[in-house]
Design an enzyme around this catalytic site. Structure first.
Site, PDB file in Angstrom:
ATOM      1  N   ASP A 247       0.878  -1.171   0.000  1.00 38.55           N
ATOM      2  CA  ASP A 247       0.000   0.000   0.000  1.00 38.55           C
ATOM      3  C   ASP A 247       0.910   1.213   0.000  1.00 38.55           C
ATOM      4  OD1 ASP A 247      -2.526  -1.372   2.265  1.00 38.55           O
ATOM      5  OD2 ASP A 247      -2.026  -1.773   0.186  1.00 38.55           O
TER       6      ASP A 247
ATOM      7  N   ASP B 111     -13.302  -3.414  -1.266  1.00 41.25           N
ATOM      8  CA  ASP B 111     -13.025  -2.967   0.119  1.00 41.25           C
ATOM      9  C   ASP B 111     -14.298  -3.113   0.935  1.00 41.25           C
ATOM     10  OD1 ASP B 111     -11.136  -0.385  -1.422  1.00 41.25           O
ATOM     11  OD2 ASP B 111     -10.347  -2.156  -0.403  1.00 41.25           O
TER      12      ASP B 111
HETATM   13  O1  1PR Z   1     -10.469   2.975  -5.030  1.00 37.57           O
HETATM   14  O2  1PR Z   1      -9.653   2.423  -7.310  1.00 37.57           O
HETATM   15  O3  1PR Z   1      -8.726   4.416  -6.097  1.00 37.57           O
HETATM   16  O4  1PR Z   1      -8.180   2.059  -5.407  1.00 37.57           O
HETATM   17  C1  1PR Z   1      -7.708   2.284  -4.127  1.00 37.57           C
HETATM   18  C2  1PR Z   1      -6.983   1.021  -3.738  1.00 37.57           C
HETATM   19  O5  1PR Z   1      -6.260   1.264  -2.536  1.00 37.57           O
HETATM   20  C3  1PR Z   1      -7.946  -0.118  -3.487  1.00 37.57           C
HETATM   21  O6  1PR Z   1      -7.402  -1.311  -3.996  1.00 37.57           O
HETATM   22  C4  1PR Z   1      -8.023  -0.185  -1.957  1.00 37.57           C
HETATM   23  O7  1PR Z   1      -8.117  -1.554  -1.532  1.00 37.57           O
HETATM   24  C5  1PR Z   1      -6.700   0.382  -1.526  1.00 37.57           C
HETATM   25  N1  1PR Z   1      -6.809   1.172  -0.311  1.00 37.57           N
HETATM   26  C6  1PR Z   1      -7.396   2.371  -0.187  1.00 37.57           C
HETATM   27  N2  1PR Z   1      -7.226   2.798   1.091  1.00 37.57           N
HETATM   28  C7  1PR Z   1      -6.527   1.877   1.750  1.00 37.57           C
HETATM   29  C8  1PR Z   1      -6.101   1.936   3.162  1.00 37.57           C
HETATM   30  O8  1PR Z   1      -5.514   0.989   3.681  1.00 37.57           O
HETATM   31  N3  1PR Z   1      -6.400   3.074   3.808  1.00 37.57           N
HETATM   32  N4  1PR Z   1      -5.568  -0.317   1.063  1.00 37.57           N
HETATM   33  C9  1PR Z   1      -6.245   0.858   0.847  1.00 37.57           C
HETATM   34  C10 1PR Z   1      -6.290  -1.409   1.323  1.00 37.57           C
HETATM   35  C11 1PR Z   1      -5.863  -3.660   1.418  1.00 37.57           C
HETATM   36  C12 1PR Z   1      -4.724  -4.546   1.117  1.00 37.57           C
HETATM   37  C13 1PR Z   1      -3.978  -4.811   2.385  1.00 37.57           C
HETATM   38  C14 1PR Z   1      -4.453  -6.165   2.803  1.00 37.57           C
HETATM   39  C15 1PR Z   1      -3.427  -7.006   3.451  1.00 37.57           C
HETATM   40  N5  1PR Z   1      -5.351  -2.381   1.650  1.00 37.57           N
HETATM   41  O9  1PR Z   1      -3.976  -4.014   0.136  1.00 37.57           O
HETATM   42  O10 1PR Z   1      -2.632  -4.741   2.176  1.00 37.57           O
HETATM   43  O11 1PR Z   1      -5.565  -5.877   3.605  1.00 37.57           O
HETATM   44  O12 1PR Z   1      -3.208  -6.466   4.706  1.00 37.57           O
HETATM   45  P1  1PR Z   1      -2.561  -7.391   5.859  1.00 37.57           P
HETATM   46  O13 1PR Z   1      -1.952  -8.607   5.235  1.00 37.57           O
HETATM   47  O14 1PR Z   1      -1.521  -6.491   6.475  1.00 37.57           O
HETATM   48  O15 1PR Z   1      -3.661  -7.712   6.797  1.00 37.57           O
HETATM   49  P2  1PR Z   1      -9.331   3.031  -5.999  1.00 37.57           P
END
Ligand code: 1PR
Length: 533
Positions: free
Chosen positions: A230, A388
């Site tokens: 991320d 999400d």
């Molecule tokens: O909505 O098309 O602009 O895309 C945004 C992208 O960024 C989406 O794929 C969304 O999942 C991701 N995203 C947005 N905000 C966050 C955040 O964390 N604040 N990341 C985010 C979401 C989900 C995984 C994460 C897993 C594994 N992260 O990428 O790494 O949950 O985590 P873990 O193994 O540590 O538990 P758009």
């Protein structure tokens, strides 16, 4: 000198990077006459069969290409570059291929298997060849929905076969003309070695002991382990790898800084070297910034694709934009920029939710969505949907129109049922849409894969949300990636055993070096679950 026949339909930057990393220089085929001047010709095909043949005709390449091939001159086709050697394909009825190899290209039709065949599978090398001279038994990366069927008419071309439901031709050759269905430029060290044999013009045909052994039994399709980064700018403006805890990426406490777990390119390269089967970058604030202005992110992709030779997925901000000067950009423009910078797949989050809400409201699709546009040009396999979701607990299924599950994890007030609500903007806003509706509609729109995150489990190390993952797995035929919550190796065998998904993604435990990728794979193999070495 290596000539690259890039007919401009898809992302061949990865192949260019691999050839340059191997120390070879490329010349471009820019005119039909360049083809017969080529010493060694490499033809990467991306996208659809019909589109590839149409482009070759438009460019006037078909006749010189047929002449080059008929002369048996050094040629390596990749993916569609193998399929177009045949007479035709079910993907594009009525469109003639180059017709060098007898036989048809047919769609995978085993209902028990996800299509596309996307991931790592073995090859059964059936005779000596320069390409597989030092083959060590490794798997290669495939991504295709159609396959070349072995039959008596093309037996003299058969070099290697692979099993996915039924055997298909994964490599063909006759003399110095060869082609492979998999992507050697995305198949790690084994793929680079095969490429090097072709590029160096090695003619020594050999059959390594591992190749002989590979011919013994069935090839086995591996589960993919994906490292996810991320990425966002920290308060000092530097692009860092961060990590959410239920999507909150700031350290606890007043004025918490954006967690900084490392530099994107360095971490991605480390994961490649540690055996990640894919690397995913999610640009988590791109929904509010205009990604085409985000040159640091494009630079991260360019530098990563020069040193990481497994599939790269990039997500974040793929949707239509109007910039500060009122200039309008389509989602395809953003995707083009990501592909040109080295991405193999793009993942769409927020825009997929808004698209599906529009399709459901209108009662049908109109061909204009980001999913349809990108899949049409780059192929279904290049489009991943990143969901999400968060749990919404209800006392009974009758309390909501959404698909509910009876959960083993009751809600805060003892509710025994829940549904999984889709959100946008990184979980900041919920929508009246559940994950089953989203996944099914996106598959219908042409998405090639679903990444199922979980806001509830993100960063928790409590394990994947099996009920969520199973809900999506049961709803679609395209590959599904489980994400969010991995805390220890057992969580990976648990999700594969419980849901049958093709891949599992993790972030925190890899960034904090708590669980090595190799330990996950050793554990899975110990439980009889196939992985790439
Ligand atoms: O909505 O098309 O602009 O895309 C945004 C992208 O960024 C989406 O794929 C969304 O999942 C991701 N995203 C947005 N905000 C966050 C955040 O964390 N604040 N990341 C985010 C979401 C989900 C995984 C994460 C897993 C594994 N992260 O990428 O790494 O949950 O985590 P873990 O193994 O540590 O538990 P758009």
């Amino acid at each position: 000198m290596i000539s690259l026949l890039d007919y401009g339909a898809g992302n061949v930057r990865s192949l260019r990077n691999a050839i340059q990393a191997l120390g070879f220089e490329l010349t471009e085929i820019e005119h039909p006459s360049d083809i017969l001047k080529a010493e060694r010709l490499i033809f990467p095909g991306v996208g659809a069969f019909g589109a590839a043949m149409e482009r070759l005709h438009q460019l006037g390449y078909v006749e010189p290409l047929k002449e080059y091939l008929a002369a048996g001159r050094p040629f390596l086709g990749i993916c569609i570059g193998l399929q177009t050697l045949f007479e035709g394909s079910e993907e594009s009825p009525g469109v003639a291929g180059l017709g060098l190899i007898p036989g048809l290209i047919r769609r995978f039709d085993d209902p028990s298997l996800s299509v596309p065949h996307m991931g790592w599978n073995g090859v059964r090398v059936e005779r000596p060849s320069p390409l597989f001279a030092d083959y060590g038994g490794e798997k290669f990366y495939f991504v295709h929905s159609y396959r070349a069927e072995p039959d008596a008419r093309n037996a003299d071309w058969r070099l290697a076969t692979t099993d996915y439901g039924q055997p298909f031709l994964s490599a063909v050759s006759r003399g110095r003309v060869a082609a492979v269905q998999f992507h050697p430029e995305k198949s790690g060290a084994a793929g680079l070695r095969l490429l090097r044999h072709f590029l160096a013009g090695e003619e020594q045909a050999d059959l390594s002991p591992a190749a002989l052994a590979s011919a013994a039994g069935p090839t086995r399709f591996a589960k993919r382990i994906i490292a996810c980064l991320d990425v966002r700018a920290n308060d000092q403006g530097d692009l860092v790898v961060t990590k959410g805890d239920q999507y909150d990426v700031r350290d606890k406490g007043e004025g918490g800084a954006v967690r900084n777990l490392g530099k994107p390119v360095e971490l991605a390269q480390r994961y490649y070297e540690e055996g990640a089967d894919e690397v995913t970058f999610l640009n988590i604030t791109a929904f509010r910034d205009f990604p085409l202005d985000d040159q640091p992110m494009m630079e991260v992709l360019r530098r990563t694709s020069e040193r990481v030779f497994v599939p790269l997925t990039i997500g974040g901000g793929i949707r239509a934009f109007t910039d500060g000067e009122g200039r309008h950009y389509g989602a395809l423009d953003v995707a083009h920029a990501y592909f040109r910078s080295g991405a193999d797949k793009v993942s769409i989050g927020s825009d997929a939710v808004e698209t599906v809400l529009g399709v459901l409201a209108r009662g049908g699709k109109d061909g204009g969505s980001s999913i349809e546009q990108i899949a049409r040009v780059y192929g279904n396999q290049a489009v991943v949907i990143s969901i999400d979701p968060r749990r919404v607990y209800v006392d009974s299924p009758a309390a909501t129109r959404h698909a509910t599950v009876e959960t083993a994890t009751p809600g805060p007030h003892g509710e025994r049922f829940c549904w999984f609500q889709c959100t946008v903007k990184g979980g900041r806003e919920g929508r009246d849409l559940d994950v089953v509706e989203l996944a099914r509609c996106c598959e219908d729109l042409g998405a090639g894969e679903i990444l199922v995150n979980s806001i509830d489990r993100d960063g928790s190390k409590a394990g994947f949300d099996l009920e969520l993952i199973q809900s999506v797995r049961a709803a679609v035929r395209i590959p599904v990636i489980a994400s969010s919550g991995a805390g220890r190796v057992e969580h990976f065998s648990e999700v594969f055993a419980a849901t049958g998904v093709e891949a599992a993604l993790a972030a925190g435990i890899f960034h904090r070096r708590e669980v090595p990728i190799a330990a996950v794979k050793t554990h899975l193999r110990g439980r009889g679950i196939e992985t790439r070495a």
